[in-house]
Design a protein around this motif. Structure first.
Motif, PDB file in Angstrom:
ATOM      1  N   GLY A 134       0.543  -1.123  -0.122  1.00 37.92           N
ATOM      2  CA  GLY A 134       0.033   0.053  -0.091  1.00 37.92           C
ATOM      3  C   GLY A 134       0.997   1.294   0.068  1.00 37.92           C
ATOM      4  N   THR A 135       0.228   2.243  -0.358  1.00 32.73           N
ATOM      5  CA  THR A 135       1.072   3.640  -0.693  1.00 32.73           C
ATOM      6  C   THR A 135       1.234   4.100   0.920  1.00 32.73           C
ATOM      7  OG1 THR A 135      -0.123   4.274  -2.748  1.00 32.73           O
ATOM      8  CG2 THR A 135       0.984   5.981  -1.458  1.00 32.73           C
ATOM      9  N   GLY A 136       2.491   4.521   1.132  1.00 36.90           N
ATOM     10  CA  GLY A 136       2.846   5.301   2.188  1.00 36.90           C
ATOM     11  C   GLY A 136       3.144   4.008   3.485  1.00 36.90           C
ATOM     12  N   THR A 137       3.445   2.853   3.041  1.00 35.87           N
ATOM     13  CA  THR A 137       3.456   1.861   4.292  1.00 35.87           C
ATOM     14  C   THR A 137       4.928   1.337   4.036  1.00 35.87           C
ATOM     15  OG1 THR A 137       2.902  -0.033   2.637  1.00 35.87           O
ATOM     16  CG2 THR A 137       1.009   1.214   3.863  1.00 35.87           C
ATOM     17  N   GLY A 138       5.354   0.567   5.070  1.00 38.99           N
ATOM     18  CA  GLY A 138       6.862   0.281   5.127  1.00 38.99           C
ATOM     19  C   GLY A 138       6.719   0.401   6.675  1.00 38.99           C
ATOM     20  N   ILE A 139       7.433  -0.583   7.516  1.00 37.22           N
ATOM     21  CA  ILE A 139       7.546  -0.751   8.990  1.00 37.22           C
ATOM     22  C   ILE A 139       8.602  -1.598   9.516  1.00 37.22           C
ATOM     23  CG2 ILE A 139       6.006  -2.758   9.102  1.00 37.22           C
ATOM     24  CD1 ILE A 139       5.243   0.367  10.991  1.00 37.22           C
ATOM     25  N   ARG A 140       8.973  -1.058  10.563  1.00 37.67           N
ATOM     26  CA  ARG A 140       9.987  -2.384  11.159  1.00 37.67           C
ATOM     27  C   ARG A 140       8.899  -3.391  11.789  1.00 37.67           C
ATOM     28  NH1 ARG A 140      14.809  -0.470  14.498  1.00 37.67           N
ATOM     29  NH2 ARG A 140      15.498  -0.320  12.131  1.00 37.67           N
ATOM     30  N   ALA A 141       8.990  -4.709  10.934  1.00 34.43           N
ATOM     31  CA  ALA A 141       8.186  -5.565  11.548  1.00 34.43           C
ATOM     32  C   ALA A 141       8.302  -6.119  12.616  1.00 34.43           C
ATOM     33  CB  ALA A 141       7.792  -6.532  10.417  1.00 34.43           C
ATOM     34  N   PHE A 142       9.509  -6.392  12.802  1.00 33.64           N
ATOM     35  CA  PHE A 142      10.240  -7.364  14.176  1.00 33.64           C
ATOM     36  C   PHE A 142      11.398  -6.708  14.402  1.00 33.64           C
ATOM     37  CE2 PHE A 142       8.041 -10.409  11.176  1.00 33.64           C
ATOM     38  CZ  PHE A 142       7.056 -10.812  11.930  1.00 33.64           C
ATOM     39  N   HIS A 143      11.355  -6.153  15.673  1.00 33.52           N
ATOM     40  CA  HIS A 143      12.494  -5.863  16.768  1.00 33.52           C
ATOM     41  C   HIS A 143      12.525  -6.686  17.863  1.00 33.52           C
ATOM     42  CE1 HIS A 143      14.330  -1.798  18.451  1.00 33.52           C
ATOM     43  NE2 HIS A 143      14.462  -2.581  19.251  1.00 33.52           N
ATOM     44  N   LEU A 144      13.585  -7.542  17.621  1.00 29.08           N
ATOM     45  CA  LEU A 144      13.558  -8.591  18.809  1.00 29.08           C
ATOM     46  C   LEU A 144      15.108  -8.305  19.426  1.00 29.08           C
ATOM     47  CD1 LEU A 144      12.567 -11.484  16.286  1.00 29.08           C
ATOM     48  CD2 LEU A 144      11.195  -9.946  17.861  1.00 29.08           C
ATOM     49  N   GLU A 194      14.626   8.845   1.508  1.00 32.50           N
ATOM     50  CA  GLU A 194      13.843   9.483   2.529  1.00 32.50           C
ATOM     51  C   GLU A 194      13.135  10.781   1.954  1.00 32.50           C
ATOM     52  OE1 GLU A 194      13.719  13.309   4.650  1.00 32.50           O
ATOM     53  OE2 GLU A 194      15.426  12.587   3.883  1.00 32.50           O
ATOM     54  N   THR A 195      13.729  11.539   1.047  1.00 34.51           N
ATOM     55  CA  THR A 195      13.099  12.563   0.404  1.00 34.51           C
ATOM     56  C   THR A 195      11.857  12.174  -0.381  1.00 34.51           C
ATOM     57  OG1 THR A 195      14.581  12.397  -1.563  1.00 34.51           O
ATOM     58  CG2 THR A 195      15.049  13.971   0.295  1.00 34.51           C
ATOM     59  N   GLU A 196      11.493  11.232  -0.678  1.00 32.51           N
ATOM     60  CA  GLU A 196      10.475  10.565  -1.486  1.00 32.51           C
ATOM     61  C   GLU A 196       9.485  10.011  -0.699  1.00 32.51           C
ATOM     62  OE1 GLU A 196      12.353   7.955  -4.082  1.00 32.51           O
ATOM     63  OE2 GLU A 196      13.612   9.598  -5.243  1.00 32.51           O
ATOM     64  N   THR A 197       9.359   9.970   0.447  1.00 38.64           N
ATOM     65  CA  THR A 197       8.580   9.556   1.435  1.00 38.64           C
ATOM     66  C   THR A 197       7.784  10.662   2.689  1.00 38.64           C
ATOM     67  OG1 THR A 197      10.196   8.962   3.277  1.00 38.64           O
ATOM     68  CG2 THR A 197       9.975   7.517   1.613  1.00 38.64           C
ATOM     69  N   PRO A 198       6.493  10.037   3.112  1.00 38.39           N
ATOM     70  CA  PRO A 198       6.106  11.154   4.312  1.00 38.39           C
ATOM     71  C   PRO A 198       6.986  11.043   5.362  1.00 38.39           C
ATOM     72  CG  PRO A 198       4.814   8.952   4.036  1.00 38.39           C
ATOM     73  CD  PRO A 198       6.021   9.039   2.996  1.00 38.39           C
ATOM     74  N   GLY A 199       7.777  10.055   5.777  1.00 32.49           N
ATOM     75  CA  GLY A 199       8.615   9.984   6.839  1.00 32.49           C
ATOM     76  C   GLY A 199       9.755  10.745   6.712  1.00 32.49           C
ATOM     77  N   ASP A 200      10.686  10.766   7.772  1.00 32.70           N
ATOM     78  CA  ASP A 200      11.909  11.820   8.033  1.00 32.70           C
ATOM     79  C   ASP A 200      13.075  11.179   8.340  1.00 32.70           C
ATOM     80  OD1 ASP A 200      11.152  11.761  10.607  1.00 32.70           O
ATOM     81  OD2 ASP A 200      11.044  13.785  10.957  1.00 32.70           O
ATOM     82  N   LEU A 201      13.032   9.716   8.107  1.00 28.87           N
ATOM     83  CA  LEU A 201      13.974   9.142   8.721  1.00 28.87           C
ATOM     84  C   LEU A 201      15.386   9.381   7.542  1.00 28.87           C
ATOM     85  CD1 LEU A 201      15.285   6.779  10.494  1.00 28.87           C
ATOM     86  CD2 LEU A 201      14.658   4.866   8.426  1.00 28.87           C
ATOM     87  N   TRP A 202      16.549   9.679   8.430  1.00 27.98           N
ATOM     88  CA  TRP A 202      17.560  10.325   7.460  1.00 27.98           C
ATOM     89  C   TRP A 202      17.949   9.032   6.480  1.00 27.98           C
ATOM     90  CZ3 TRP A 202      22.801   8.520   6.971  1.00 27.98           C
ATOM     91  CH2 TRP A 202      23.610   9.549   6.204  1.00 27.98           C
ATOM     92  N   ARG A 203      18.176   9.538   5.266  1.00 28.16           N
ATOM     93  CA  ARG A 203      18.545   8.957   4.153  1.00 28.16           C
ATOM     94  C   ARG A 203      17.407   7.778   3.737  1.00 28.16           C
ATOM     95  NH1 ARG A 203      23.618   7.288   1.921  1.00 28.16           N
ATOM     96  NH2 ARG A 203      24.774   8.166   4.031  1.00 28.16           N
ATOM     97  N   GLY A 204      17.018   6.827   4.690  1.00 31.69           N
ATOM     98  CA  GLY A 204      16.260   6.023   4.501  1.00 31.69           C
ATOM     99  C   GLY A 204      16.267   4.570   5.439  1.00 31.69           C
ATOM    100  N   PRO A 205      15.624   3.536   5.223  1.00 28.15           N
ATOM    101  CA  PRO A 205      15.660   2.471   6.198  1.00 28.15           C
ATOM    102  C   PRO A 205      16.977   1.585   5.974  1.00 28.15           C
ATOM    103  CG  PRO A 205      13.812   2.211   4.448  1.00 28.15           C
ATOM    104  CD  PRO A 205      14.390   3.661   4.447  1.00 28.15           C
TER     105      PRO A 205
END
Length: 493
Positions: A134-144, A194-205
């Motif tokens: 979906g548009t604007g999705t993307g997530i840390r699914a698992f932080h273990l 990062e500049t192409e997304t709604p979030g502001d994580l530096w550089r990107g994930p």
């Protein structure tokens, strides 16, 4: 048997998925005090209503959560610190994150089980898809975060991460005696800058992030493509083994490791798409380690954007063996040992280089370089970096190495710029000088050294001192520019 005991009995590094059939389910279920079917507890498996609040209530010590077939929509983080013997297992189950605007930020994670200061123990997560199409999705699914016995297995991240939030996976083992496995985690669709997304994580994930790591972790058969801030990034005081897998087109590094000990075996790293925002897309880099061992890797740089493999100054010892490196016609180097790094052995490594870079470069102020066997070929020219192999280090040896560099542009073979060097039983052919010796106490024996342009089989520079040339075949002779104590015996021209 405890969950930890179970993993020890079956082998923590087992390749197969957590069993979900009838017999397998009974075996796995027996490892937990409580087994919960999340749909029986009211979870909406149609993807219509969020299950985040329900799952937060269900996650507990000694508990296995089973996800039957369906789509499970999540719009908030599920967090449990210090948790013991917890499992999440899917059966044709898909986790669906809300988009950036609808997810409860700033904790953009689906599951956070344990923290670096309050880790869990005996954590098992397996057999999920994560749908971020979906548009604007993307997530840390698992932080273990686990002190010991961490397992993340058979997870597919489907769709491009375009929300500008944390990357799909963070794992760590916090106990120096603990261990964990990440196996079959696949994220082939990558992430946006990062500049192409709604979030502001530096550089990107980052694709797979391992930080504050102190135990041992095996990363097996994972697929990570096209992430803006490293594909696999390991940092900590522990050890890590990367076995198999494919890593492609991430930047600045596809596989970046800083650890007490690091081993990479059988992995494939590809750079064939130069992303416009990425300053570099280095296949493999080691920032620090007491020991680095690389074996059976394939580094394929069709369109290079950085060196193939870098050893930074914090690496105390490294061995690279039985591997293949191919570099296209964009200036880039192959294996590069930076200043301050320790002894490097390169054994039976084949490098095909079309660009004007060094196939192997060992900068000074470090340990020795030993090259045993292997082949350097390709049509590289000498327009940018002239030598196929440039060694600035003392105490280095080259044995049974074959070099064939025919691309012109004053391309040279082997530069010996340090002292106490040995070149033995090698076959080196290049457009210009096959060997250039400038150091003290250089021994060149039983080699075939041929210059395609006839400029000289070996050049002895004015700073060279005590050079022994014995039993070689030198069709183009010796060009001596004033070296001291040069002794030539048993050599044909």
């Amino acid at each position: 048997m405890s969950r930890r005991g179970f993993l020890g009995a079956v082998g923590l590094g087992a390749l197969g998925s957590v069993p979900t059939g009838t017999a397998g389910a009974a075996t796995l279920d027996d490892q937990y005090r409580t087994v919960v079917d999340v749909r029986d507890e009211g979870a909406d498996a149609s993807g219509g209503e969020s299950v985040s609040a329900l799952l937060a209530d269900l996650v507990d010590d000694e508990t296995l959560l089973r996800f039957p077939p369906g789509r499970y929509y999540m719009d908030a983080q599920v967090r449990a610190s210090g948790i013991t013997n917890v499992g999440l297992v899917g059966d044709d189950a898909t986790l669906v994150p809300a988009d950036y605007d609808d997810f409860e930020g700033p904790t953009y994670r689906l599951f956070r089980l344990g923290t670096h200061y309050d880790p869990g123990r005996d954590i098992c997560v397996a057999d999920f898809d994560v749908d971020q199409r979906g548009t604007g999705t993307g997530i840390r699914a698992f932080h273990l975060s686990a002190a010991d016995s961490l397992r993340l297995e058979n997870v597919d991240i489907v769709g491009r991460h375009d929300s500008g939030t944390w990357g799909p996976v963070l794992v760590r083992v916090t106990d120096p005696g603990g261990s964990g496995v990440v196996s079959g985690v696949r994220m082939p669709d990558g992430a946006d800058w990062e500049t192409e997304t709604p979030g502001d994580l530096w550089r990107g994930p980052t694709g797979i992030l391992v930080n504050d790591h102190r135990g041992h972790l095996t990363v097996r058969d994972c697929v990570v493509n096209n992430f803006p801030d490293n594909g696999l990034y390991v940092q900590g005081e522990g050890t890590v083994s990367v076995r198999g897998g494919r890593f492609a087109n991430s930047g600045p590094v596809n596989v970046r490791i800083g650890a007490r000990e690091a081993a990479v075996e059988g992995a494939t790293v590809v750079v064939d798409d130069r992303a416009p925002n990425y300053r570099a897309q280095i296949p493999m880099r080691f920032d620090y380690a007491e020991a680095v061992d690389v074996e059976g890797v394939d580094l394929a740089l069709a369109t290079p954007n950085g060196d193939a493999l870098q050893l930074r100054g914090g690496v105390e010892r490294a061995t690279i063996r039985q591997s293949d490196v191919s570099i296209g016609a964009v200036p880039a180097s192959g294996i590069v040992a930076r200043r301050g790094s320790g002894p490097l052995s390169v054994v039976d490594v084949n490098i095909d280089i079309e660009s004007s870079g060094n196939a192997i470069r060992a900068l000074g102020d470090g340990g020795s370089l030993v090259v045993q066997g292997g082949h350097v070929g390709g049509g590289a020219t000498g327009e940018t970096l002239r030598h196929a192999v440039r060694c600035e280090r003392d105490g280095s040896e080259f044995r049974q190495l074959t070099v064939d560099q025919w691309g012109g542009g004053r391309r040279r073979g082997l530069a010996l710029l340090g002292d106490d060097a040995v070149v033995y039983d090698c076959r080196i052919q290049s457009s210009d000088w096959p060997v250039h010796a400038r150091g003290t106490n250089v021994w060149v024996e039983d080699n075939y050294l041929n210059s395609y342009s006839g400029t000289g089989s070996i050049r002895i520079g004015p700073s060279a001192d005590t050079v022994r040339v014995k039993n070689n075949e030198l069709p183009d002779g010796i060009e001596d520019d004033g070296g001291s104590a040069v002794l030539v015996t048993g050599t044909t021209y």
